[in-house]
Design an enzyme around this catalytic site. Structure first.
Site, short mmCIF file in Angstrom:
data_model
loop_
_atom_site.label_atom_id
_atom_site.label_comp_id
_atom_site.label_asym_id
_atom_site.label_seq_id
_atom_site.Cartn_x
_atom_site.Cartn_y
_atom_site.Cartn_z
N CYS A 103 0.86 -1.20 0.00
CA CYS A 103 0.00 0.00 0.00
C CYS A 103 0.88 1.24 0.00
O CYS A 103 1.74 1.38 0.87
CB CYS A 103 -0.90 0.00 1.23
SG CYS A 103 -2.26 -1.16 1.06
N GLU A 160 2.73 6.03 2.80
CA GLU A 160 3.10 5.03 3.80
C GLU A 160 4.51 4.50 3.47
O GLU A 160 5.31 4.22 4.35
CB GLU A 160 2.09 3.87 3.78
CG GLU A 160 2.41 2.77 4.75
CD GLU A 160 1.22 1.85 5.01
OE1 GLU A 160 0.12 2.36 5.32
OE2 GLU A 160 1.41 0.63 4.89
#
Ligand SMILES: Cc1cc2nc3c(=O)[nH]c(=O)nc-3n(C[C@H](O)[C@H](O)[C@H](O)COP(=O)(O)OP(=O)(O)OC[C@H]3O[C@@H](n4cnc5c(N)ncnc54)[C@H](O)[C@@H]3O)c2cc1C
Length: 305
Positions: free
Chosen positions: A219, A301
């Site tokens: 992600c 992230e």
């Protein structure tokens, strides 16, 4: 240190990182023991070299050549410290691959990591990132009791779990830049059958919902908070949903593409010479589109170095 550890000059980093972006580390060392890890950091400090440590390279992307020492942490020590009828304390060096730790603890009938089956990388990366699994919400750090860190002054320091101030996608190491040397986990004994079932279910779900066996960093952006989700009246806080709603699945710049399976995954479909400038352009494009449509500022992230 030159006598014991091989220092490589101008090491291509693509082969060490799951996104396979081509950049060069001016100096590169792979450490296989805790002593080598500590020595190499102290050596870099003495030489006043910038240094960067990584484990599995599954949550980082280098977009420039690195002008100092890159340390690949391949320390691989797992030791049982204490054993009772109900639980076991184990000490794990930070370079242990999560896959190895899961296999070992399941073999011993110990619960703690079974939901993370399929999580790439090492214990060090998972603690630094506070890596998680969302079905159900579990963190890799849940069973952590304490750890040994190497401070920025090059001193070893013992800390307990509270020190890390874990929250979603965060541990204090991101702020202090201390290095995790080893971690102690307290793991309850559970029936191996149950652990095997959970690992299988988690891996099956992962394979169904994420691109598998491709070059990616997982992600790319952090999910939005539940508060922002409520404010925007969205059905989910998943950033994959927001990117998908912008029609960006399969959108490509150079070798980098928004995955067709999970829109929060950027995949590198190039064989060689994937240019980091294309990745930078794609990241900006995704952020701009999501901001325009939802008034949400996405936060990476994946760590960009
Ligand atoms: C296919 C795929 C699936 C993924 N699925 C998930 C998932 O389900 N959940 C999830 O949370 N993440 C997921 N990720 C992201 C990533 O795998 C995790 O964040 C993983 O825990 C990172 O570990 P690593 O060893 O690869 O870290 P690296 O990428 O090597 O490093 C990440 C950061 O940690 C720091 N670091 C590494 N070791 C140490 C250490 N010993 N001390 C201090 N700092 C250190 C590095 O400096 C860097 O800043 C996925 C990634 C991929 C490619």
């Amino acid at each position: 240190m030159y006598k014991t550890i091989k220092v490589v000059i101008n090491e291509p980093l693509a082969k060490h990182l799951t996104m396979r972006v081509n950049q060069i580390a001016n100096l590169f060392i792979e450490v296989k023991s805790i002593d080598e890890l500590v020595d190499s950091v102290i050596w870099a400090k003495k030489k006043k070299l910038p240094f960067f440590i990584f484990g599995g390279g599954s949550n980082i992307v280098f977009i420039h050549d690195y002008p100092g020492l890159v340390i690949k942490n391949s320390t691989n020590e797992i030791k049982v410290l204490k054993l009772t009828d109900k639980e076991v304390d184990i000490r794990v060096s930070s370079g242990v691959p999560v896959s190895v730790l899961i296999a070992k603890t399941i073999e011993m009938g110990l619960s703690g990591f079974e939901y993370h089956q399929g999580l790439p990388g090492t214990v060090g990366g998972a603690i630094y990132m506070n890596s998680k699994w969302t079905k159900p919400m579990t963190y890799f750090s849940d069973r952590l009791v304490g750890a040994v860190l190497l401070t920025t002054e090059g001193k070893l320091k013992k800390v307990n779990k509270d020190y890390f101030k874990f929250t979603y996608g965060y541990s204090i190491l991101q702020k202090t830049k201390e290095i995790l040397i080893s971690a102690v986990f307290r793991l309850p004994k559970v029936k191996t059958n149950l652990l095997n079932k959970i690992t299988l279910d988690s891996l099956t779900y992962r394979k169904k919902t994420q691109p598998f066996g491709v070059a990616t960093s997982g992600c790319f952006f952090k999910n939005i908070s539940k508060e922002d989700q409520a404010k925007l009246k969205l059905p989910t806080n998943s950033v994959g949903y927001l990117i998908d709603q912008c029609g960006l699945k399969n959108y490509k710049i150079g070798s980098f593409m928004v995955s067709s399976i999970h829109a929060n995954f950027i995949v590198n479909i190039g064989k060689q010479n994937s240019e980091s400038k294309d990745l930078v352009k794609l990241i900006k494009y995704i952020k701009d589109k999501v901001r325009q449509k939802f008034d949400v500022n996405l936060v990476e992230e994946v760590e960009i170095v």
